[in-house]
Design an enzyme around this catalytic site. Structure first.
Site, PDB file in Angstrom:
ATOM      1  N   ASP A 144     -10.861  -7.663  -8.734  1.00 29.19           N
ATOM      2  CA  ASP A 144      -9.402  -7.562  -8.798  1.00 29.19           C
ATOM      3  C   ASP A 144      -8.767  -8.959  -8.784  1.00 29.19           C
ATOM      4  OD1 ASP A 144      -6.696  -7.039  -8.465  1.00 29.19           O
ATOM      5  OD2 ASP A 144      -6.995  -5.508  -6.937  1.00 29.19           O
ATOM      6  N   HIS A 174      -8.133  -4.085 -10.352  1.00 30.19           N
ATOM      7  CA  HIS A 174      -6.970  -3.601  -9.613  1.00 30.19           C
ATOM      8  C   HIS A 174      -6.735  -2.106  -9.806  1.00 30.19           C
ATOM      9  CE1 HIS A 174      -3.442  -4.502  -7.248  1.00 30.19           C
ATOM     10  NE2 HIS A 174      -2.640  -3.939  -8.131  1.00 30.19           N
ATOM     11  N   SER A 210      -1.372  -1.450  -3.719  1.00 26.25           N
ATOM     12  CA  SER A 210      -0.990  -2.806  -4.085  1.00 26.25           C
ATOM     13  C   SER A 210       0.156  -3.266  -3.171  1.00 26.25           C
ATOM     14  CB  SER A 210      -0.624  -2.865  -5.566  1.00 26.25           C
ATOM     15  OG  SER A 210      -0.528  -4.183  -6.016  1.00 26.25           O
TER      16      SER A 210
END
Length: 712
Positions: free
Chosen positions: A641, A683, A552
């Site tokens: 995501d 995610h 991320s």
């Protein structure tokens, strides 16, 4: 029946469709902007082709992947139960069973003593079994799991796509019957009223931002639910939750730098929400309710590392800031993160000297006592403590070598009882592993901490060893040392694992965070490089034996360091990486962009922010290949995501290949660039534990193969 697709011999190359964008008199041509559109007829086939290429390149790693998966499975006590937690008249726990992907949520009635439960296993009730809701391999995210105060109703919310939009349902735990209604597209955050029939939940706007709180009566049509709060400021997330006291419900709205809270009387669910303190730009606060007043953790008045106040309450009306009483004054270097209140005491948690900390606060005297720990690379964290009248406090403790333990501390005597420590099977001995904390010197002279763990018997007595360096560095999130069963598969093969606690995280207080954001974001990247160089200079590893990993915002870190110091790393794993931040931050129609301006800067309206983001954005700064200088790359993404779009790593990987990185054939000896896309997840990747283990085995096998470590 159709024939299987042939194994690809070259990496996929998406079509170049040049798209111009001009901001601040700077024109950029982006050949892959079209990959943003999941409905473009070429997008999904390209992602499928990327997966096929990844499968082809890594096919030889399958035996190693299976070996690692088997090791994780052997070390894990698959049939197990958590430490029970008393809440009201019930003790709640989770069970895991061999062969089942998800923990089963259960409860047993209290035995009437408030210290034990009914021993008869037949008295146990299954509250929710997610295994019954998900087919094998299917995505299943649990966003809400909350039992009503009277213990009669369960509220649970399920996400089946990975897009973090949940279907909220209600189950009568007395009968097992489901209420007829389903509340669609619910976000995180939920609270019950004291009547156990009314509740509050949040909904998102088109940008996936939770922006509204609605009230619901169990058994009624959700379309008639009244909206009780809305925040139209696109920088703010909205959440809702119940206080431990059970007397108030708290609505919170927060950006990266500002926050605001409102109170609702839990005994009057149709009452209006009353603001605690009107938002003030740059001032953050969080609250914990107590009949004696609100305990407020805040940075107002220049308390950079935050202080703790007590504010008088009149019902749910908070006294003005001028009447707040300082409980714990601001102390630079000691970061106060929040407080939990109980009938006779409060618990404060935060950080000091770069480590997590918990303090007991005597409400009557204001005296604090620290919870003692004994490991410089350990982490103490709050546990489950739902009972307001409790005289014990449950916390967890773990380190890089010590599996997490659940511990109860008697707050009167200080006596501790270890309720459970994670079982690690297959002959694990914590004494066979060593850990340390070292400090690297950054380019500007700043000392950056590194946490390390290794198995002395598996690494050379003299000379470098393979090493995996992990980092994050954003949102004031600290990468505190944690134990990992899967990581043992690296350590036992002679790999050193290290965490670079770079600026942008919160390890060393608020200033550590501030020094790694906005115009100072490059400090995060140079800190990581400094940590890597330290490990090389001290002889722990060598560039040919060093891998880096982050996800991320940590994936942005990975993209940046491969541009900044490509010859320092043999392999890089960038999971759901935020590698095209400038393009994303220029488009306010994308999910969460406006919210993120307070973290990264606003390049749409600010020339300075545009300049600093363009200077470090990985996608904007990929350099042409030079022999042996660029690491092997594994990038990952989730099709659904909502936080980091799959298009970011898709574009980055395409540009890497344009510049000559990883562009060889499937049989070439060059360093590969591969892209793995979960086509049915978001995610966080797969949700079932067995699928998650397979994903981790895939990643570790890639790292071990690139570092040329033993595969047995």
């Amino acid at each position: 029946m159709t024939d299987p697709a042939p194994t690809p011999t070259l990496p996929p190359r998406p079509a170049q469709r040049p798209t111009e964008r001009t901001f601040h008199d700077d024109t950029v041509v982006d050949p892959y902007a079209w990959l943003l559109d999941p409905d473009d007829p070429e997008t999904l086939p390209h992602l499928v082709a990327e997966n096929a290429w990844t499968d082809a390149v890594t096919a030889g790693q399958e035996p190693l992947r299976q070996a690692i998966f088997d090791e994780i499975k052997r070390r894990t006590q698959e049939t197990d139960l958590s430490v029970p937690v008393r809440d009201g008249a019930w003790w709640y726990l989770t069970r895991t069973e061999e062969g089942k992907s998800y923990p089963i949520h259960c409860r047993r009635p209290d035995d009437g003593t408030t210290t034990g439960w009914v021993e008869d296993p037949a008295a146990e009730q299954v509250v929710l079994d997610p295994n019954e809701l998900a087919a094998e391999g299917e995505y299943l995210g649990l966003g809400v799991l909350d039992v009503s105060p009277d213990g009669n109703w369960l509220a649970y919310a399920i996400d089946r796509e990975g897009d973090e939009k949940h279907a909220l349902r209600f189950r009568d735990l007395r009968t097992g019957a489901e209420s007829d209604e389903t509340v669609p597209d619910v976000s995180y955050g939920f609270a019950w009223a004291a009547d156990s029939a009314t509740c509050w939940y949040t909904l998102q706007d088109d940008a996936h931002r939770p922006d509204r709180v609605l009230r619901h009566q169990v058994g009624t049509e959700p379309s008639a639910d009244p909206e009780v709060f809305r925040d139209d400021d696109e920088r703010f997330h909205v959440s809702v939750g119940a206080s431990r006291s059970g007397d108030v419900v708290v609505i919170s709205a927060g950006s990266a730098i500002t926050s605001e809270s409102w109170l609702i009387d839990a005994h009057r669910p149709d009452g209006e929400a009353v603001v605690v303190a009107v938002r003030e730009e740059g001032v953050e606060y969080s609250i914990a309710h107590h009949p004696a007043g609100l305990y407020i953790t805040s940075n107002h008045g220049g308390a950079d590392d935050f202080a703790l106040w007590r504010a008088p309450l009149d019902g749910i009306t908070t006294a003005p800031r001028s009447d707040w009483e300082v409980v714990l004054p601001h102390q630079p270097g000691t970061r106060i993160a929040g407080a939990e209140t109980f009938a006779g005491h409060a618990i404060v948690h935060g950080r000091t000297d770069g480590l997590t900390a918990i303090w007991l606060l005597d409400i009557a005297t204001g005296q604090t006592t620290a919870f003692e720990t004994d490991d410089i690379v350990g982490t103490i964290s709050p546990g489950a403590n739902p009972t307001f009248t409790s005289t014990t406090y449950r916390f967890s403790y773990q380190s890089l070598t010590r599996p997490p333990a659940v511990i109860d501390q008697d707050l009167a005597t200080g006596a501790r009882t270890v309720r459970k420590q994670l079982a690690v099977l297959d002959g694990f001995d914590a004494g066979e592993y060593s850990s340390a904390r070292e400090w690297a010197t950054a380019a500007d002279g700043t000392q950056v901490p590194i946490s390390l763990v290794w198995k002395p018997a598996a690494v050379p007595a003299d000379g470098p060893a393979p090493c995996l360096l992990y980092g994050y560095g954003a949102y004031e999130i600290s990468m505190d040392p944690w134990f990992s069963i899967a990581r043992l598969s690296l350590l036992d093969r002679g790999v050193v694992f290290a965490i670079a606690h770079v600026r942008g995280g919160g390890e060393l207080g608020r200033n550590w965070y501030e020094d790694g954001k906005f115009a100072f974001k490059r400090n995060s990247f140079s800190d990581f490089v400094a940590c890597a160089q330290h490990l090389v200079d001290t002889g722990r590893t060598a560039p040919s034996m060093l891998a880096a990993r982050g996800g991320s915002a940590g994936g942005l870190l990975m993209g940046a360091i491969t541009n900044l110091a490509p010859s320092l790393f043999r392999a890089v794993v960038a999971e759901v990486p935020f590698v095209d931040p400038l393009t994303t931050m220029l488009d306010p129609s994308l999910p969460l962009t406006v919210i993120e301006w307070d973290e990264w800067g606003d390049p749409l309206h600010t020339t300075e922010a545009y300049g600093w983001m363009k200077a470090y954005a990985p996608y904007e700064n990929v350099a042409p290949a030079a022999d042996g200088e660029y690491p092997a790359v594994l990038a990952t993404a989730g099709l659904n995501d909502p936080r980091v779009g799959f298009h970011e790593p898709a574009k980055w990987v395409a540009r890497l290949r344009d510049q000559g990185h990883g562009a060889g054939t499937v049989d070439s000896d060059g360093r590969p660039v591969v892209f793995k896309v979960e086509l049915g997840a978001g995610h966080g990747g797969p949700t079932g534990r067995y699928d998650a283990w397979k994903e981790e085995a895939f990643t570790l096998a890639f790292i071990l193969t690139e570092l040329e470590t033993p595969t047995t």
